[in-house]
Design a protein around this motif. Structure first.
Motif, PDB file in Angstrom:
ATOM      1  N   ARG A   1      26.562  99.912  23.780  1.00  0.00           N
ATOM      2  CA  ARG A   1      27.173 100.929  24.631  1.00  0.00           C
ATOM      3  C   ARG A   1      28.690 100.907  24.408  1.00  0.00           C
ATOM      4  NH1 ARG A   1      29.819 101.161  29.567  1.00  0.00           N
ATOM      5  NH2 ARG A   1      29.333 102.941  30.928  1.00  0.00           N
ATOM      6  N   TYR A   2      29.289 102.085  24.237  1.00  0.00           N
ATOM      7  CA  TYR A   2      30.720 102.212  23.988  1.00  0.00           C
ATOM      8  C   TYR A   2      31.351 103.097  25.063  1.00  0.00           C
ATOM      9  CZ  TYR A   2      29.049 100.970  19.307  1.00  0.00           C
ATOM     10  OH  TYR A   2      28.413 100.372  18.231  1.00  0.00           O
TER      11      TYR A   2
ATOM     12  N   PHE B   1      23.713 109.621  22.776  1.00  0.00           N
ATOM     13  CA  PHE B   1      23.015 108.457  22.246  1.00  0.00           C
ATOM     14  C   PHE B   1      22.156 108.847  21.051  1.00  0.00           C
ATOM     15  CE2 PHE B   1      19.840 109.986  25.285  1.00  0.00           C
ATOM     16  CZ  PHE B   1      18.612 109.714  24.681  1.00  0.00           C
ATOM     17  N   GLY B   2      22.088 107.920  20.116  1.00  0.00           N
ATOM     18  CA  GLY B   2      21.242 108.100  18.952  1.00  0.00           C
ATOM     19  C   GLY B   2      20.231 106.988  18.875  1.00  0.00           C
ATOM     20  N   THR B   3      19.057 107.306  18.343  1.00  0.00           N
ATOM     21  CA  THR B   3      18.048 106.290  18.078  1.00  0.00           C
ATOM     22  C   THR B   3      17.782 106.258  16.577  1.00  0.00           C
ATOM     23  OG1 THR B   3      16.312 107.922  18.568  1.00  0.00           O
ATOM     24  CG2 THR B   3      16.903 106.395  20.326  1.00  0.00           C
ATOM     25  N   SER B   4      17.698 105.054  16.029  1.00  0.00           N
ATOM     26  CA  SER B   4      17.392 104.847  14.623  1.00  0.00           C
ATOM     27  C   SER B   4      18.351 105.634  13.722  1.00  0.00           C
ATOM     28  CB  SER B   4      15.926 105.212  14.368  1.00  0.00           C
ATOM     29  OG  SER B   4      15.497 104.776  13.106  1.00  0.00           O
TER      30      SER B   4
ATOM     31  N   TYR C   1      26.042 105.577  22.857  1.00  0.00           N
ATOM     32  CA  TYR C   1      25.070 104.495  22.677  1.00  0.00           C
ATOM     33  C   TYR C   1      24.488 104.579  21.267  1.00  0.00           C
ATOM     34  CZ  TYR C   1      24.453 103.772  27.802  1.00  0.00           C
ATOM     35  OH  TYR C   1      24.616 103.509  29.140  1.00  0.00           O
ATOM     36  N   GLN C   2      24.353 103.421  20.639  1.00  0.00           N
ATOM     37  CA  GLN C   2      23.546 103.292  19.430  1.00  0.00           C
ATOM     38  C   GLN C   2      22.328 102.437  19.771  1.00  0.00           C
ATOM     39  OE1 GLN C   2      26.790 101.730  16.877  1.00  0.00           O
ATOM     40  NE2 GLN C   2      26.097 103.219  15.334  1.00  0.00           N
ATOM     41  N   PHE C   3      21.158 103.038  19.637  1.00  0.00           N
ATOM     42  CA  PHE C   3      19.910 102.328  19.914  1.00  0.00           C
ATOM     43  C   PHE C   3      19.087 102.225  18.639  1.00  0.00           C
ATOM     44  CE2 PHE C   3      20.440 104.385  24.222  1.00  0.00           C
ATOM     45  CZ  PHE C   3      20.704 103.221  24.911  1.00  0.00           C
ATOM     46  N   SER C   4      18.459 101.057  18.450  1.00  0.00           N
ATOM     47  CA  SER C   4      17.446 100.969  17.411  1.00  0.00           C
ATOM     48  C   SER C   4      16.301 101.902  17.794  1.00  0.00           C
ATOM     49  CB  SER C   4      16.948  99.529  17.276  1.00  0.00           C
ATOM     50  OG  SER C   4      15.899  99.456  16.345  1.00  0.00           O
ATOM     51  N   GLY C   5      15.889 101.791  19.048  1.00  0.00           N
ATOM     52  CA  GLY C   5      14.804 102.618  19.583  1.00  0.00           C
ATOM     53  C   GLY C   5      13.912 101.766  20.463  1.00  0.00           C
TER      54      GLY C   5
END
Length: 204
Positions: free
Chosen positions: A187-188, A122-125, A5-9
């Motif tokens: 989401r990947y 997952f990462g945020t920002s 997951y790549q999240f802005s936050g």
């Protein structure tokens, strides 16, 4: 197989992820028992501890099983870090400054292969930016760095319309951005890509 997951936050860090995002994380983290948080700064322990403790309730909202959680920064050795990465079911790359994030990842030799045993990463920002093939500097935005290349998207987090001019000026360097507003993520799962919530914009 690892789901990324790549999240802005979250727009509200005190509450954490919105309900739509939570529904995905709850499903993907149903068997998680070991959580690992990767700090975005090797040595700024005060800031890391503040956000680490602030973010702890996030995990309790989407992991139903009892779980153990660990943190990686300079207080862990390279050997301890390798063991924690091998045993982690869920890994979170914290937000912060991208230059510092890359410095920490390089210090520990963390790469895409480091996540092979994880169910969810997952990462945020800044942490989300590091998961892509390249990322831009926080201090110097024309500084282009190599990311972990776990996912194809190069993201711009915390997007608002005020960012349009800056993003357009960087397009010749980066070629494309997926700009994510807070509470928006990607989401990947293998070749299946899902955008969570709808506040995203593609610049190319």
């Amino acid at each position: 197989m690892t789901i990324y997951y790549q999240f802005s936050g979250p727009s509200n860090e005190d509450i954490g992820f919105d309900n739509i995002t939570l529904s995905y994380l709850i499903k993907d983290c149903s068997a998680v028992k070991n959580v690992l948080v990767i700090a975005s700064d090797l040595d700024d322990h005060d800031t890391t501890d503040y956000y680490y403790n602030k973010n702890l309730p996030w995990f309790e909202r989407f992991i139903s099983n009892p779980f153990k959680i660990e943190l990686i920064d300079s207080r862990k050795s390279i050997e301890q870090t390798k063991e924690l990465l091998n045993n982690a079911d869920c890994i979170h790359l914290m937000g912060g400054y991208t230059e510092n994030q890359i410095e920490l990842l390089q210090h520990f030799g963390i790469n895409k292969e480091s996540f092979k045993n994880a169910q969810v990463v997952f990462g945020t920002s800044a942490g989300a930016m590091a998961l892509g093939p390249i990322l831009i500097g926080t201090h110097q935005q024309n500084h282009i760095m190599t990311g972990l290349d776990c996912v194809p998207s190069i993201i711009w987090p915390h997007y608002s319309k005020h960012d349009d001019h800056t993003i357009q000026s960087l397009i010749p360097l980066v070629k494309r951005f997926v700009a994510l507003s807070d509470d928006t993520g990607i989401r990947y799962e293998r070749d299946d890509i899902t955008v969570i919530n709808s506040d995203y914009h593609i610049f190319k």
